[in-house]
Design a protein around this motif. Structure first.
Motif, short mmCIF file in Angstrom:
data_model
loop_
_atom_site.label_atom_id
_atom_site.label_comp_id
_atom_site.label_asym_id
_atom_site.label_seq_id
_atom_site.Cartn_x
_atom_site.Cartn_y
_atom_site.Cartn_z
N ALA A 126 8.12 -3.30 9.07
CA ALA A 126 7.31 -3.46 7.86
C ALA A 126 5.84 -3.19 8.15
N TRP A 127 5.38 -3.62 9.32
CA TRP A 127 3.99 -3.38 9.75
C TRP A 127 3.72 -1.88 9.84
N ARG A 128 4.62 -1.16 10.50
CA ARG A 128 4.44 0.28 10.65
C ARG A 128 4.44 0.98 9.29
N LEU A 168 -3.01 -1.54 -3.63
CA LEU A 168 -4.38 -1.63 -3.15
C LEU A 168 -5.41 -1.69 -4.26
N PHE A 169 -5.13 -1.09 -5.42
CA PHE A 169 -6.13 -0.96 -6.47
C PHE A 169 -5.84 -1.78 -7.73
N GLU A 170 -4.62 -2.23 -7.93
CA GLU A 170 -4.30 -2.86 -9.21
C GLU A 170 -3.76 -4.28 -9.10
N GLU A 171 -2.92 -4.57 -8.11
CA GLU A 171 -2.35 -5.90 -7.94
C GLU A 171 -3.14 -6.67 -6.90
N PRO A 172 -3.24 -7.99 -7.04
CA PRO A 172 -3.82 -8.77 -5.94
C PRO A 172 -3.08 -8.49 -4.64
N LEU A 173 -3.81 -8.34 -3.56
CA LEU A 173 -3.24 -7.93 -2.28
C LEU A 173 -2.10 -8.84 -1.84
N GLY A 174 -2.18 -10.11 -2.21
CA GLY A 174 -1.14 -11.05 -1.82
C GLY A 174 0.24 -10.67 -2.31
N VAL A 175 0.31 -9.97 -3.43
CA VAL A 175 1.60 -9.54 -3.95
C VAL A 175 2.28 -8.62 -2.95
N ALA A 176 1.54 -7.63 -2.44
CA ALA A 176 2.11 -6.70 -1.47
C ALA A 176 2.43 -7.40 -0.16
N LEU A 177 1.55 -8.27 0.30
CA LEU A 177 1.78 -8.93 1.59
C LEU A 177 3.02 -9.80 1.55
N GLU A 178 3.23 -10.50 0.46
CA GLU A 178 4.39 -11.38 0.37
C GLU A 178 5.68 -10.60 0.13
N ARG A 179 5.55 -9.43 -0.48
CA ARG A 179 6.72 -8.58 -0.68
C ARG A 179 7.11 -7.87 0.61
#
Length: 526
Positions: A126-128, A168-179
């Motif tokens: 996921a990191w890569r 990166l531009f529309e959702e709070p970053l936490g949404v992507a990190l938790e997904r």
């Protein structure tokens, strides 16, 4: 008034010097006025400890956003050294002690470090995938920072990745990190880049964390943060030399006290106190301001400079007799401190620190990250400094100016700063096998080589309002709507003869030279 100069630049920080270099080379008469007795603003190297020949990058300390094309255009010779180790993050779980090491030169080693932390392969995959995505965004966005400001839709088309744009531009970053990530430590390592100098949290609906994150991962088209050989002062010195070579006049000890923007036909006018305290005025066809927008508003007579910004950091400079031993005995201490060393920066700890600070309390544990310049570049240490000595720079997060600026006197504010220092050092000691205090060098008076600067100190030292290192809230690197802004360079002020050339420009923040370049291009009509 006689127009003595084509351009007067307020502030001799690195952006002002970049603008002066371009404009002087174009044949314009350029004057730079700097309040302090030296050039560079926050990009300086200084001997912070009495009798110790160690030139620390006192404020800003790494370089990522400075485009190589600016250095080439101005003939600037400065060496930026790549760090092999990206980061090291100590962790403790179920009685086990370890550290997540991200080694940019050995992917297998990094994968093994992820495996030791998480027990599997999923998190590293996921990191890569995530940083592959940010790398592609960086390749596409970074070149646009020195081009006319694109519209939102133009930049979106340039990114050409709906998932990346949303995350990166529309959702709070936490949404992507938790997904994308399941592990608390891994999530925290990613989130730190969204919080450097920014008081925010993963799900902040204002997206200030997204904007901060974007500027931290696009630099150079790769997101790498490089070590300036000789320290930040070497960067400033080279830029100043380039500006002088182009014909610019650089004056220090000259405090600007007013800016008259002029009219449709008349020149602008700058009032300043010279090095002898004599009040003087000078006319110019254009004025470029390398100070924060709220400072420019004051110089213009108290107009609206927007909401007063707030910084959120503690900067601690240190010189050690030797690097401290770690509780994690499996990693070489030179590798651990060779990149960014994270302390108390798991996802939960960062979110908890935000909530505590928002409630008016100093966070505990106090999150911070540490950088050792001397592991990559020992030229900042003089011959009298012992071979085993090293510099450390600690940058504390989630420490907004409001905690230091509550209704209190100078002594009380200093007490808060000392308490904040104690908090970050206690958190650091928690991952060490010995107290940091046992490793500190001492100065000529026998005092520990340790200097701490909070947001209010940065305001007093550098005129950064609220100690905000970005001059104001960072902005996404696009324009809203179709309005023109000083030739679409993102440097306009509402006064046609006055432009912003510092970090408060639309594409500002960080040691980048980008606002200086863009203001110069706006003046030249390129």
């Amino acid at each position: 008034m006689t127009v003595a100069y084509d351009v007067v630049i307020v502030g001799g920080g690195h952006n002002g010097l970049v603008a002066a270099g371009y404009l002087g080379r174009a044949g314009l008469r350029v004057l730079v006025l700097e309040r302090l007795g030296h050039l560079g603003g926050a990009a300086v190297s200084e001997r912070a400890f009495a009798g110790v020949d160690a030139r620390l990058s006192r404020y800003s300390y790494l370089v990522s956003l400075l485009p190589r094309r600016i250095l080439a255009d101005l003939g600037v010779r400065v060496e930026l050294r790549r760090r092999r180790i990206s980061s090291y993050t100590p962790w403790e779980r179920d009685g086990r002690v370890g550290g997540l090491l991200v080694d940019g030169g050995d992917e297998r080693r990094t994968a093994g470090s992820f495996r030791e932390l998480t027990g599997g392969e999923r998190e590293f995959a996921a990191w890569r995938e995530f940083y592959g995505m940010t790398g592609r965004v960086a390749e596409r966005v970074f070149p646009s920072l020195t081009e006319p400001l694109p519209s939102r839709e133009e930049l979106r088309a340039r990114v050409d990745d709906p998932v990346a744009w949303a995350e990166l531009f529309e959702e709070p970053l936490g949404v992507a990190l938790e997904r994308r990530f399941a592990d608390d430590v891994v999530r925290g390592v990613v989130l730190t880049d969204a919080l450097i100098g920014t008081f925010s949290h993963a799900h902040d609906p204002s997206l200030r964390q997204n904007r901060c994150f974007l500027y931290h991962v696009v630099g150079g088209g790769t997101g790498d943060w490089d070590v300036p050989v000789g320290g930040m002062g070497a960067v400033t010195g080279a830029l100043a030399e380039a500006a002088r070579a182009g014909g610019a006049e650089l004056r220090t000890g000259c405090e600007v006290v007013s800016v008259d923007p002029g009219g449709a036909a008349g020149p602008a006018e700058v009032g300043y106190l010279d090095a002898d305290g004599v009040q003087r005025r000078v006319g110019a066809r254009r004025v470029l301001c390398n100070a924060a927008p709220v400072e420019l508003a004051r110089l213009l007579g108290g107009g609206d400079g927007g909401e007063r910004p707030e910084g959120a950091q503690l900067k601690v400079n240190m010189l050690l007799r030797r690097l401290p031993r770690l509780r994690d005995g499996a990693v070489d201490v030179r590798d651990a401190f060779g990149g960014t060393f994270h302390v108390a920066e798991s996802y939960r700890e960062l979110e908890g620190a935000y909530r505590e600070a928002a409630a008016g309390r100093l966070p505990s544990p106090a999150p911070s990250e540490i950088y050792c310049h001397s592991l990559a570049d020992r030229s900042i240490l003089g011959p009298g400094v012992p071979a085993g000595a090293h510099t450390l720079t600690l940058f504390g997060l989630q420490l907004p100016a409001r905690l230091f600026a509550a209704p209190m006197g100078v002594q009380e504010a200093a007490g808060v700063r000392e308490a904040a220092l104690a908090g970050v050092l206690a958190a650091l000691d928690g991952v060490l096998a010995e107290p940091l205090a046992d490793c500190l060098a001492v100065d000529a008076q026998g005092r520990p080589c340790l200097e701490v600067r909070g947001p209010l100190d940065l305001e007093a030292d550098l005129r950064l309002p609220g100690g905000n290192i970005f001059h104001r809230e960072l902005a996404f690197p696009f324009r809203e709507g179709n309005g023109e802004d000083a030739g679409r360079w993102g440097v306009g002020t509402g006064h046609p003869r006055v432009l912003v050339c510092g970090a408060g420009a639309v594409r500002g923040g960080g040691v980048s030279g980008i606002p200086g370049h863009n203001a110069a291009m706006a003046v030249l009509g390129r």
